[in-house]
Scaffold this active site. Sequence first.
Site, PDB file in Angstrom:
ATOM      1  N   GLY A 189      27.459 -30.449  20.818  1.00 47.45           N
ATOM      2  CA  GLY A 189      26.688 -30.512  21.538  1.00 47.45           C
ATOM      3  C   GLY A 189      26.087 -28.870  21.738  1.00 47.45           C
TER       4      GLY A 189
ATOM      5  N   HIS B 132      24.271 -26.932  12.927  1.00 44.74           N
ATOM      6  CA  HIS B 132      23.895 -27.972  13.132  1.00 44.74           C
ATOM      7  C   HIS B 132      22.818 -28.624  12.605  1.00 44.74           C
ATOM      8  CE1 HIS B 132      25.889 -26.862  16.778  1.00 44.74           C
ATOM      9  NE2 HIS B 132      27.108 -27.376  16.287  1.00 44.74           N
TER      10      HIS B 132
ATOM     11  N   GLN C 180      40.919 -31.236  23.265  1.00 48.95           N
ATOM     12  CA  GLN C 180      40.983 -29.593  22.508  1.00 48.95           C
ATOM     13  C   GLN C 180      40.868 -28.320  23.521  1.00 48.95           C
ATOM     14  OE1 GLN C 180      37.184 -30.988  20.089  1.00 48.95           O
ATOM     15  NE2 GLN C 180      37.350 -28.618  19.884  1.00 48.95           N
TER      16      GLN C 180
ATOM     17  N   VAL D  88      25.001 -20.762   9.120  1.00 50.53           N
ATOM     18  CA  VAL D  88      24.094 -20.378   9.338  1.00 50.53           C
ATOM     19  C   VAL D  88      24.376 -18.842  10.511  1.00 50.53           C
ATOM     20  CG1 VAL D  88      22.057 -20.891   9.909  1.00 50.53           C
ATOM     21  CG2 VAL D  88      23.323 -22.327   9.197  1.00 50.53           C
TER      22      VAL D  88
ATOM     23  N   SER E 157      27.484 -22.330  19.340  1.00 52.73           N
ATOM     24  CA  SER E 157      27.077 -23.271  20.556  1.00 52.73           C
ATOM     25  C   SER E 157      27.194 -22.031  21.589  1.00 52.73           C
ATOM     26  CB  SER E 157      27.507 -24.442  21.412  1.00 52.73           C
ATOM     27  OG  SER E 157      26.995 -24.605  19.771  1.00 52.73           O
TER      28      SER E 157
HETATM   29  O1  PAF Z   1      33.876 -27.712  15.983  1.00 55.36           O
HETATM   30  C1  PAF Z   1      33.473 -29.426  17.054  1.00 55.36           C
HETATM   31  O2  PAF Z   1      32.757 -28.677  17.321  1.00 55.36           O
HETATM   32  C2  PAF Z   1      34.828 -29.756  17.094  1.00 55.36           C
HETATM   33  O3  PAF Z   1      35.954 -28.769  17.159  1.00 55.36           O
HETATM   34  C3  PAF Z   1      34.369 -31.483  16.662  1.00 55.36           C
HETATM   35  C4  PAF Z   1      34.455 -31.021  15.581  1.00 55.36           C
HETATM   36  C5  PAF Z   1      32.937 -31.786  17.098  1.00 55.36           C
HETATM   37  C6  PAF Z   1      34.866 -31.742  17.553  1.00 55.36           C
HETATM   38  O4  PAF Z   1      35.813 -32.070  18.752  1.00 55.36           O
END
Ligand code: PAF
Length: 214
Positions: free
Chosen positions: A28, A34, A61, A181, A191
């Site tokens: 997000g 993105h 993560q 980008v 982000s």
């Molecule tokens: O790159 C990310 O935003 C995250 O590591 C991912 C690949 C969405 C996994 O949570």
Amino acid sequence: MSAAVLHTAAELRSAEDGSRRAVVMTMGALHDGHAELVRAARREVGPDGTVIVTVFVNPTQFAAGEDFSRYPRTLDDDVRLADHAGADIVFAPDAVEVYGPAEGFRPDSVTVDPGPLGDILEGASRPGHFRGVLSVVLALMGMTRPEVAMFGEKDYQQLVLVRRMVDDLRVGVRIVGVPTVREDDGFARSSRNRYLSEEERATASAVPRALAAV
Ligand code: PAF
């Protein structure tokens, strides 16, 4: 037509219509980087394909003390951006949908071991990070069932490890890397850039200059 917002794997399953599927996985707080991944996904599957953007701030993560709780959560804006960039579906599951009631790994969970490449560079300062990334990427692939998945070159170690995982575990999803980008001064869009003060942002512009000089 605007992008459909789905929250469960069952809803995604019901939306399957036999078209080619591409997925862009995100946490997000979407930005132009993105949007470029979404446009690249559209090019992969064509106008009749289905482009899915996943939005999930993956708890496994983040190490203790990292920014999991303050990571920006901006779903309404994300849906607008994804829709504008050409996505068909925004998949925004909660942690129970992805991990079950534990909302993360259980002591007996099966997870993806990233191997030695997961212990160097970013992995050296974030122990367990790539185990969390690869495990959720594999789970999201299982839920979205894409032909192709797009990943930014900005997170280069992540891209390399995802490629390794799909090769080594014969996952059967094609991985496409998409160039970073950047802002006008060469700073990569991310982000987490919104955490920077004006002064820190100005200092950070030295990073792409230094890389270019090297
Ligand atoms: O790159 C990310 O935003 C995250 O590591 C991912 C690949 C969405 C996994 O949570």
